[in-house]
Design a protein around this motif. Structure first.
Motif, PDB file in Angstrom:
ATOM      1  N   MET A 172      -0.556  -4.923  -7.138  1.00 36.04           N
ATOM      2  CA  MET A 172       0.369  -4.476  -8.183  1.00 36.04           C
ATOM      3  C   MET A 172      -0.004  -3.083  -8.687  1.00 36.04           C
ATOM      4  O   MET A 172       0.874  -2.226  -8.880  1.00 36.04           O
ATOM      5  CB  MET A 172       0.388  -5.472  -9.341  1.00 36.04           C
ATOM      6  CG  MET A 172       1.318  -5.066 -10.472  1.00 36.04           C
ATOM      7  SD  MET A 172       1.395  -6.273 -11.832  1.00 36.04           S
ATOM      8  CE  MET A 172       2.433  -7.536 -11.074  1.00 36.04           C
ATOM      9  N   ARG A 173      -1.285  -2.861  -8.860  1.00 32.65           N
ATOM     10  CA  ARG A 173      -1.731  -1.548  -9.334  1.00 32.65           C
ATOM     11  C   ARG A 173      -1.431  -0.462  -8.307  1.00 32.65           C
ATOM     12  O   ARG A 173      -0.952   0.627  -8.663  1.00 32.65           O
ATOM     13  CB  ARG A 173      -3.229  -1.605  -9.627  1.00 32.65           C
ATOM     14  CG  ARG A 173      -3.824  -0.282 -10.079  1.00 32.65           C
ATOM     15  CD  ARG A 173      -5.315  -0.404 -10.305  1.00 32.65           C
ATOM     16  NE  ARG A 173      -5.930   0.883 -10.611  1.00 32.65           N
ATOM     17  CZ  ARG A 173      -7.239   1.071 -10.731  1.00 32.65           C
ATOM     18  NH1 ARG A 173      -8.062   0.055 -10.596  1.00 32.65           N
ATOM     19  NH2 ARG A 173      -7.716   2.270 -10.979  1.00 32.65           N
ATOM     20  N   ALA A 174      -1.714  -0.755  -7.032  1.00 28.92           N
ATOM     21  CA  ALA A 174      -1.477   0.240  -5.987  1.00 28.92           C
ATOM     22  C   ALA A 174       0.012   0.530  -5.831  1.00 28.92           C
ATOM     23  O   ALA A 174       0.422   1.703  -5.724  1.00 28.92           O
ATOM     24  CB  ALA A 174      -2.060  -0.248  -4.663  1.00 28.92           C
ATOM     25  N   MET A 175       0.835  -0.505  -5.816  1.00 25.69           N
ATOM     26  CA  MET A 175       2.280  -0.306  -5.646  1.00 25.69           C
ATOM     27  C   MET A 175       2.853   0.511  -6.793  1.00 25.69           C
ATOM     28  O   MET A 175       3.713   1.387  -6.590  1.00 25.69           O
ATOM     29  CB  MET A 175       2.985  -1.656  -5.532  1.00 25.69           C
ATOM     30  CG  MET A 175       2.666  -2.413  -4.258  1.00 25.69           C
ATOM     31  SD  MET A 175       3.656  -3.936  -4.044  1.00 25.69           S
ATOM     32  CE  MET A 175       2.973  -5.001  -5.332  1.00 25.69           C
ATOM     33  N   THR A 176       2.403   0.218  -8.000  1.00 31.60           N
ATOM     34  CA  THR A 176       2.873   0.975  -9.167  1.00 31.60           C
ATOM     35  C   THR A 176       2.460   2.439  -9.049  1.00 31.60           C
ATOM     36  O   THR A 176       3.247   3.346  -9.344  1.00 31.60           O
ATOM     37  CB  THR A 176       2.310   0.357 -10.460  1.00 31.60           C
ATOM     38  OG1 THR A 176       2.693  -1.020 -10.534  1.00 31.60           O
ATOM     39  CG2 THR A 176       2.835   1.092 -11.677  1.00 31.60           C
ATOM     40  N   ASP A 193      13.480   0.620   0.021  1.00 33.51           N
ATOM     41  CA  ASP A 193      14.549   0.689  -0.984  1.00 33.51           C
ATOM     42  C   ASP A 193      14.655  -0.612  -1.787  1.00 33.51           C
ATOM     43  O   ASP A 193      15.710  -0.940  -2.312  1.00 33.51           O
ATOM     44  CB  ASP A 193      15.889   0.995  -0.318  1.00 33.51           C
ATOM     45  CG  ASP A 193      16.304  -0.066   0.692  1.00 33.51           C
ATOM     46  OD1 ASP A 193      15.546  -1.048   0.880  1.00 33.51           O
ATOM     47  OD2 ASP A 193      17.384   0.068   1.295  1.00 33.51           O
ATOM     48  N   GLN A 194      13.559  -1.346  -1.883  1.00 28.07           N
ATOM     49  CA  GLN A 194      13.571  -2.618  -2.604  1.00 28.07           C
ATOM     50  C   GLN A 194      12.328  -2.722  -3.465  1.00 28.07           C
ATOM     51  O   GLN A 194      11.218  -2.407  -3.019  1.00 28.07           O
ATOM     52  CB  GLN A 194      13.623  -3.781  -1.605  1.00 28.07           C
ATOM     53  CG  GLN A 194      13.598  -5.155  -2.230  1.00 28.07           C
ATOM     54  CD  GLN A 194      13.663  -6.258  -1.180  1.00 28.07           C
ATOM     55  OE1 GLN A 194      14.059  -6.036  -0.048  1.00 28.07           O
ATOM     56  NE2 GLN A 194      13.255  -7.450  -1.564  1.00 28.07           N
ATOM     57  N   VAL A 195      12.502  -3.176  -4.715  1.00 28.69           N
ATOM     58  CA  VAL A 195      11.370  -3.280  -5.632  1.00 28.69           C
ATOM     59  C   VAL A 195      11.635  -4.385  -6.642  1.00 28.69           C
ATOM     60  O   VAL A 195      12.787  -4.728  -6.931  1.00 28.69           O
ATOM     61  CB  VAL A 195      11.127  -1.936  -6.364  1.00 28.69           C
ATOM     62  CG1 VAL A 195      12.230  -1.644  -7.370  1.00 28.69           C
ATOM     63  CG2 VAL A 195       9.755  -1.906  -7.029  1.00 28.69           C
ATOM     64  N   GLU A 196      10.552  -4.947  -7.146  1.00 33.17           N
ATOM     65  CA  GLU A 196      10.612  -5.860  -8.285  1.00 33.17           C
ATOM     66  C   GLU A 196       9.646  -5.339  -9.324  1.00 33.17           C
ATOM     67  O   GLU A 196       8.475  -5.124  -9.036  1.00 33.17           O
ATOM     68  CB  GLU A 196      10.227  -7.282  -7.864  1.00 33.17           C
ATOM     69  CG  GLU A 196      10.245  -8.281  -9.025  1.00 33.17           C
ATOM     70  CD  GLU A 196       9.846  -9.680  -8.587  1.00 33.17           C
ATOM     71  OE1 GLU A 196      10.706 -10.400  -8.052  1.00 33.17           O
ATOM     72  OE2 GLU A 196       8.661 -10.042  -8.789  1.00 33.17           O
ATOM     73  N   LEU A 197      10.157  -5.120 -10.520  1.00 35.89           N
ATOM     74  CA  LEU A 197       9.356  -4.558 -11.590  1.00 35.89           C
ATOM     75  C   LEU A 197       9.189  -5.582 -12.701  1.00 35.89           C
ATOM     76  O   LEU A 197      10.176  -6.120 -13.218  1.00 35.89           O
ATOM     77  CB  LEU A 197      10.016  -3.289 -12.150  1.00 35.89           C
ATOM     78  CG  LEU A 197      10.204  -2.132 -11.166  1.00 35.89           C
ATOM     79  CD1 LEU A 197      10.984  -1.001 -11.817  1.00 35.89           C
ATOM     80  CD2 LEU A 197       8.860  -1.628 -10.655  1.00 35.89           C
ATOM     81  N   SER A 229       5.672  -5.565  -8.785  1.00 36.55           N
ATOM     82  CA  SER A 229       5.111  -6.814  -8.269  1.00 36.55           C
ATOM     83  C   SER A 229       5.540  -7.071  -6.832  1.00 36.55           C
ATOM     84  O   SER A 229       4.923  -7.883  -6.136  1.00 36.55           O
ATOM     85  CB  SER A 229       5.525  -7.989  -9.149  1.00 36.55           C
ATOM     86  OG  SER A 229       6.930  -8.033  -9.303  1.00 36.55           O
ATOM     87  N   LYS A 230       6.597  -6.385  -6.386  1.00 36.25           N
ATOM     88  CA  LYS A 230       7.028  -6.434  -4.994  1.00 36.25           C
ATOM     89  C   LYS A 230       7.539  -5.054  -4.620  1.00 36.25           C
ATOM     90  O   LYS A 230       8.182  -4.387  -5.439  1.00 36.25           O
ATOM     91  CB  LYS A 230       8.147  -7.461  -4.773  1.00 36.25           C
ATOM     92  CG  LYS A 230       7.784  -8.894  -5.082  1.00 36.25           C
ATOM     93  CD  LYS A 230       8.982  -9.823  -4.868  1.00 36.25           C
ATOM     94  CE  LYS A 230       8.658 -11.243  -5.293  1.00 36.25           C
ATOM     95  NZ  LYS A 230       9.841 -12.146  -5.143  1.00 36.25           N
ATOM     96  N   LEU A 231       7.255  -4.645  -3.388  1.00 42.81           N
ATOM     97  CA  LEU A 231       7.683  -3.317  -2.956  1.00 42.81           C
ATOM     98  C   LEU A 231       7.894  -3.309  -1.456  1.00 42.81           C
ATOM     99  O   LEU A 231       7.015  -3.720  -0.700  1.00 42.81           O
ATOM    100  CB  LEU A 231       6.633  -2.267  -3.335  1.00 42.81           C
ATOM    101  CG  LEU A 231       6.920  -0.821  -2.905  1.00 42.81           C
ATOM    102  CD1 LEU A 231       8.164  -0.282  -3.608  1.00 42.81           C
ATOM    103  CD2 LEU A 231       5.715   0.074  -3.176  1.00 42.81           C
ATOM    104  N   ALA A 232       9.066  -2.823  -1.046  1.00 39.82           N
ATOM    105  CA  ALA A 232       9.339  -2.664   0.379  1.00 39.82           C
ATOM    106  C   ALA A 232       8.658  -1.398   0.865  1.00 39.82           C
ATOM    107  O   ALA A 232       8.837  -0.318   0.290  1.00 39.82           O
ATOM    108  CB  ALA A 232      10.846  -2.583   0.623  1.00 39.82           C
TER     109      ALA A 232
END
Length: 310
Positions: A172-176, A193-197, A229-232
């Motif tokens: 989560m820290r890295a994706m952010t 092009d997909q994310v969950e914040l 919390s999720k990242l494409a």
């Protein structure tokens, strides 16, 4: 047989088993038809289907195992309706209300009677075992299903020390950070092009698809304290997936060059040969890119002795 999802685990002190010994152990826990009163069952099956004769495919240190999960579908609403109907009949006949324990007993009787007639849902779950890297990956849509398969593997082998793969930097820290600061992204990482914040507190979860993740709108949400919390993401030309905050990889897609290489192989229309070819190529890609992902996340958590390959 290309994996669609991946839950990654680290093997510690894995037992040394040759292919013949492991095949024999798998046969002892083979999938069998559900008995009349069995609500579910999990056992090892043939990765290549009916034409296959081995429950273990091992090539170049890569192992492929498959389990068959069978479950009887008995909707709670059906059980409740039948219990209510029978309870009403008893109460009308005896002129009294059934006690709570009596209703529990009645429900158990209903389940016992209806279970043998319930539909059976079957699901095949694949497991990749990289003996050199001491990694296990389970192709399952949920962590619960992956853990069920690992429990079966422990039972099959007698003992197995395996833990979810963990990294020094939390995903989560890295994706952010990758979203907030494009310059921090690894050279061969491409944000999709997909994310969950997720927000701190009660503001809930925001999900976005087919959006520019470098847009001002996304940046404003990140500045407000939301975290990814999720990242494409895509590893250029090799593999794309949705990275989750528990390090699960979902919606896996392998690069065109890898698929073309698999399609160009001469398998002579032999389905099992094609399975082995696809598996080896996939396993190599998963192993290499898992190592790359671990490096992006600051290396693997734990002691050096835990992470070194033999």
């Amino acid at each position: 047989m290309w994996f669609k999802h991946l839950h990654l685990y680290r093997l510690h002190d894995a037992p040394e088993l040759d292919a013949a010994t492991l095949e024999e152990a798998l046969a002892e826990q083979a999938a069998r038809p559900l008995g009349g009163q069995d609500p579910r069952r999990l056992g090892w099956t043939f990765p290549g289907g009916r034409a296959d004769t081995s429950r273990l495919h091992e090539l170049q240190g890569q192992r492929l195992l498959s389990a068959l999960r069978q479950e009887r579908l008995l909707p709670a609403s059906v059980v409740k309706e039948e219990v209510d109907e029978r309870a009403a009949e008893v109460e009308a006949r005896e002129g009294r209300k059934l006690r709570r324990q009596e209703k529990i007993t009645l429900k158990e009787q209903v389940v016992e009677e209806l279970l043998p007639r319930a539909f059976v849902r079957s699901q095949k779950i694949d497991l990749w075992w990289d003996t050199r890297r001491r990694l296990v990956g389970v192709n399952a849509s949920s962590r619960t299903r992956a853990e069920e398969l690992l429990d079966l593997l422990r039972e099959t082998l007698g003992s197995l020390k395996v833990t979810p793969l963990a990294t020094q930097v939390m995903p989560m820290r890295a994706m952010t950070q990758w979203l907030t600061d494009p310059a921090s992204r690894p050279a061969d990482l491409v944000v999709g092009d997909q994310v969950e914040l997720k927000a701190k507190g009660d503001d809930g979860v925001l999900r976005a698809r087919q959006v520019d993740l470098d847009s001002d709108e996304i940046q404003q949400l990140l500045e407000s304290g939301r975290q990814a919390s999720k990242l494409a993401v895509e590893i250029e030309g090799r593999l794309s997936f949705v990275l989750h905050d528990d390090l699960a990889l979902k919606s896996l897609r392998f690069g065109d060059a890898l698929i073309d290489e698999a399609n160009a192989s001469d398998d002579g229309d032999d389905a099992l040969l094609r399975l082995d070819t696809d598996f080896v190529l996939m396993a190599q890609a998963l192993g290499e890119n898992t190592e790359r992902l671990i490096a992006w996340l600051g290396g693997e958590a734990g002691t050096a002795s835990d992470t070194q390959a033999p």
